[in-house]
Write a protein that holds these residues in place. Structure first.
Motif, short mmCIF file in Angstrom:
data_model
loop_
_atom_site.label_atom_id
_atom_site.label_comp_id
_atom_site.label_asym_id
_atom_site.label_seq_id
_atom_site.Cartn_x
_atom_site.Cartn_y
_atom_site.Cartn_z
N LYS A 1 -3.07 8.56 -1.64
CA LYS A 1 -4.03 9.54 -1.16
C LYS A 1 -3.77 9.87 0.37
CE LYS A 1 -8.38 9.57 -2.57
NZ LYS A 1 -9.54 9.03 -3.16
N LYS A 2 -4.00 10.92 0.83
CA LYS A 2 -4.00 11.43 2.55
C LYS A 2 -4.77 10.10 3.21
CE LYS A 2 -5.02 14.56 5.77
NZ LYS A 2 -5.57 15.89 6.03
N VAL A 3 -5.97 10.19 2.67
CA VAL A 3 -6.98 9.21 3.64
C VAL A 3 -6.52 7.87 3.49
CG1 VAL A 3 -8.48 8.81 1.57
CG2 VAL A 3 -9.47 8.50 3.71
N HIS A 4 -5.99 7.41 2.28
CA HIS A 4 -5.34 6.11 2.51
C HIS A 4 -4.24 5.72 3.34
CE1 HIS A 4 -7.49 5.36 -1.76
NE2 HIS A 4 -8.43 5.69 -0.95
N LEU A 5 -3.15 6.92 3.28
CA LEU A 5 -1.85 6.90 4.20
C LEU A 5 -2.55 6.71 5.57
CD1 LEU A 5 0.89 6.85 4.49
CD2 LEU A 5 0.73 9.56 4.42
N LEU A 6 -3.54 7.57 5.91
CA LEU A 6 -3.98 7.76 7.22
C LEU A 6 -4.59 6.45 7.74
CD1 LEU A 6 -5.88 11.14 7.49
CD2 LEU A 6 -3.46 10.50 8.94
N ASN A 7 -5.49 5.71 6.82
CA ASN A 7 -5.79 4.32 6.95
C ASN A 7 -4.84 3.38 7.19
OD1 ASN A 7 -8.59 4.81 7.11
ND2 ASN A 7 -8.64 4.71 4.83
N ALA A 8 -3.64 3.46 6.41
CA ALA A 8 -2.54 2.43 6.40
C ALA A 8 -1.79 2.64 7.80
CB ALA A 8 -1.48 2.58 5.52
N ALA B 1 6.73 4.40 5.64
CA ALA B 1 5.87 5.41 5.39
C ALA B 1 6.57 6.67 5.57
CB ALA B 1 4.80 5.25 6.33
N CYS B 2 7.87 6.76 5.87
CA CYS B 2 8.50 7.95 6.19
C CYS B 2 8.56 9.10 5.18
CB CYS B 2 10.10 7.66 6.42
SG CYS B 2 10.53 7.20 8.22
N ASP B 3 8.86 8.75 3.86
CA ASP B 3 8.94 9.58 2.80
C ASP B 3 7.38 10.16 2.74
OD1 ASP B 3 11.41 9.20 2.58
OD2 ASP B 3 11.12 7.86 0.67
N ALA B 4 6.40 9.35 2.57
CA ALA B 4 5.07 9.88 2.48
C ALA B 4 4.49 10.76 3.68
CB ALA B 4 4.23 8.76 2.22
N VAL B 5 5.20 10.44 4.87
CA VAL B 5 4.62 11.22 6.12
C VAL B 5 5.40 12.77 6.38
CG1 VAL B 5 4.71 11.10 8.54
CG2 VAL B 5 4.01 9.13 7.28
N VAL C 1 0.94 -1.20 0.08
CA VAL C 1 -0.03 -0.16 -0.01
C VAL C 1 0.91 1.35 0.00
CG1 VAL C 1 -1.50 1.23 1.42
CG2 VAL C 1 -2.06 -1.27 1.10
N LEU C 2 1.93 1.27 0.80
CA LEU C 2 2.77 2.58 1.03
C LEU C 2 3.59 2.61 -0.25
CD1 LEU C 2 3.69 2.13 4.75
CD2 LEU C 2 2.11 3.87 3.83
N ASP C 3 3.74 1.55 -0.87
CA ASP C 3 4.62 1.75 -2.22
C ASP C 3 3.86 2.26 -3.40
OD1 ASP C 3 6.90 0.70 -0.96
OD2 ASP C 3 6.51 -1.27 -1.57
N GLN C 4 2.62 2.31 -3.20
CA GLN C 4 1.67 2.87 -4.25
C GLN C 4 1.98 4.50 -4.57
OE1 GLN C 4 -2.35 2.49 -3.35
NE2 GLN C 4 -2.07 0.21 -3.56
N ARG C 5 2.22 5.02 -5.91
CA ARG C 5 2.45 6.16 -6.34
C ARG C 5 1.14 7.21 -5.85
NH1 ARG C 5 5.44 6.01 -12.14
NH2 ARG C 5 7.28 4.76 -11.50
N ASP C 6 1.40 8.27 -5.56
CA ASP C 6 0.33 9.02 -5.45
C ASP C 6 -0.65 8.76 -4.25
OD1 ASP C 6 1.34 10.93 -7.60
OD2 ASP C 6 0.40 9.76 -9.01
#
Length: 519
Positions: free
Chosen positions: A456-463, A483-487, A449-454
């Protein structure tokens, strides 16, 4: 004194009854010792018939014709002959008959080993034994059938067949009758009813019917009589031979359905399915007939054979919606998860199915026990179909019922990869990930999930929320590091959630690895 006489009389009566019983047993045993052997060598046919203390040996060659009363020989073809010997309680009599050049017949008569003069005694023996020879060997059968038919019509032939006690000989007469004469519908009905009554052996019944089935299937009444005859047969192998032969004919739809109904009555699924498959091989089947076959498959007890028929039906290019729905009903009767899966996968790979079919699949999944097969069906369902929103929860429910974290994680990964999910559905999937017992499988899914491009914020929060359900500090830190880079690029809400999950890590080493991400 009187009592003693009564007692003696009872003893005598008991002995007499015992002797009578022994006599009847011996007689029955003798009657049961009956056999017939047939052989052909160098153009000569040989028959040996034994019954108790009597035997009849016959050898002949060429064409032989008998007189109207069957008590003497009318003619023997050139170079032909007939020899027969009858032995009864050790006494032997025999006759050899050969043609003369002028068409007359010469006879040699023997009693024991001695040649006797041809006279009244010999003629009486010939007249007495000839009918037994005829009914044991089928010599002159064609001319006799012709004689009886001309004299008494169908009944004349059937009356003679009734006198024959050998199924092999009877079937020869019946085949000649069907092959040489154009019987009307009433006569065919009569023959159809007569054959299984006169013959005990299903092999010979099938020999009579299979080459002439098209004659019986022309009218409704003769068809009914013909199929009623097959229903009285016990051996499904021979019944299937007759029905398969019948289906090679240009049958009407109504007659074909009757043949299917006759096949339905067979107890052996192997032979039943052979009939269905032969019919499915015909390219001219209409929707109604295919539907009838599918309905018949629902009554097959053996899951392997039921699956064989259903998969054959699915390969048909013109399978109607009605037949397809009936096929789903047939699948519901299959108990073995392996065969259910085979059928469903064949179905999902061959066509776009309706919501109604998906609903039936989901209902069947509730009763399947094997997670491996559940996994295969659900993955195929998502790969090949556009599944309606209303069945999404049912699919997740199926995953929830799985005992294997491995198979559950495979399906959840497939859903997250293949489907265009709403934010709500995405959250539901990750909630189900959180319920997986194994941290190993949770981590694998969350990393993807975290390796997916773009993302979404809501998906990151769920993850991140799902990561909190991981029990192992090591695995939790592995996901948070991913998740570091996305966070770090996220807003305050994302970073707050990350810190909340990170603070659950008790091990200082693992906590230190993830704390740097946002410090």
């Amino acid at each position: 004194m009187k009592a003693q006489k009564l007692k003696n009389r009872s003893i005598v009566m008991g002995i007499a009854i015992a002797f009578l019983a022994l006599f009847m047993i011996a007689k029955d045993a003798q009657a049961q010792r009956t056999s017939t052997t047939v052989s052909v060598k160098n153009g000569s046919s040989r028959y040996t018939h034994k019954s108790g203390s009597q035997s009849l040996n016959v050898e002949y060659e060429g064409d032989i014709e008998f007189t109207e009363d069957d008590k003497s020989i009318k003619s023997i073809s050139k170079r032909g002959y007939i020899f027969f010997r009858k032995t009864s309680f050790g006494k032997r009599k025999e006759i050899l008959a050969e043609p003369n050049s002028d068409g007359t017949i010469s006879y040699e008569y023997r009693v024991g080993r001695r040649v006797q003069e041809w006279g009244k005694e010999a003629e009486e023996f010939l007249a007495d034994v000839l009918i037994q020879v005829i009914r044991t060997t089928a010599i002159g059968a064609e001319s006799r059938v012709d004689r009886f038919y001309k004299k008494g019509g169908l009944d004349g032939v059937l009356d003679e067949v009734s006198e024959i006690r050998n199924d092999h000989i009877s079937h020869v007469y019946l085949k000649l009758l069907l092959g040489n004469y154009d019987l009307n519908d009433k006569e065919l009905e009569k023959v159809a009813a007569f054959v299984p009554r006169a013959l005990d052996n299903d092999h010979y019944i099938s020999e009579v019917f299979k080459d002439h089935s098209e004659k019986f299937l022309k009218t409704e009444k003769s068809t009914e009589a013909f199929l009623a005859a097959t229903s009285r047969m016990k051996n499904d192998h021979y019944v299937s031979m007759i029905l398969k032969e019948a289906m090679r004919e240009d049958l009407s739809e109504k007659a074909t359905i009757r043949v299917l109904q006759a096949a339905d009555k067979m107890g052996n699924d192997h032979y039943k399915v052979n009939v269905y498959k032969d019919l499915l091989d015909r390219r001219d089947l209409n929707d109604n007939l295919i539907n009838e076959i599918v309905k018949s498959a629902a009554d097959i007890n053996n899951d392997h054979y039921a699956t064989t028929v259903l998969k054959e039906a699915l390969d048909r290019p013109n399978l109607s919606d009605k037949a397809f729905e009936n096929l789903m009903g047939a699948v519901s009767n299959i108990g073995n998860d392996h065969y259910v899966t085979e059928t469903f996968r064949s179905m999902l790979n061959n066509r776009e199915v309706s919501d109604k079919v998906v609903e039936a699949i989901m209902e069947k999944l509730k009763y399947m026990k094997n997670d491996h097969y559940k996994n295969m069906i659900v993955k195929d369902l998502f790969e090949n179909q556009d599944v309606s929103e209303k069945y999404f929860d049912s699919i997740l429910g199926t995953v929830e019922d799985m005992k294997s974290d491995n198979y559950a994680s495979q399906i959840l990964t497939e859903i997250l990869k293949e489907q265009e999910l709403t934010d709500s559905d995405y959250a539901k999937v990750l909630d189900r990930v959180a319920d997986i017992d194994s941290d190993h499988y949770k981590v694998n899914i969350l990393k993807k999930v975290l390796d997916q491009r773009d993302l979404k914020k809501v998906h990151l929060l769920n993850a991140l929320k799902t990561t909190a359900s991981i029990g192992s500090d090591y695995y939790k830190s592995e996901v948070l590091k991913r998740a570091c880079d996305a966070v770090s690029e996220g807003d305050a809400e994302v970073q707050k959630e990350f810190k909340r999950v990170a603070r659950q890590i008790k091990n200082d080493t693992y906590y230190g690895r993830v704390a740097r991400c946002i410090d």
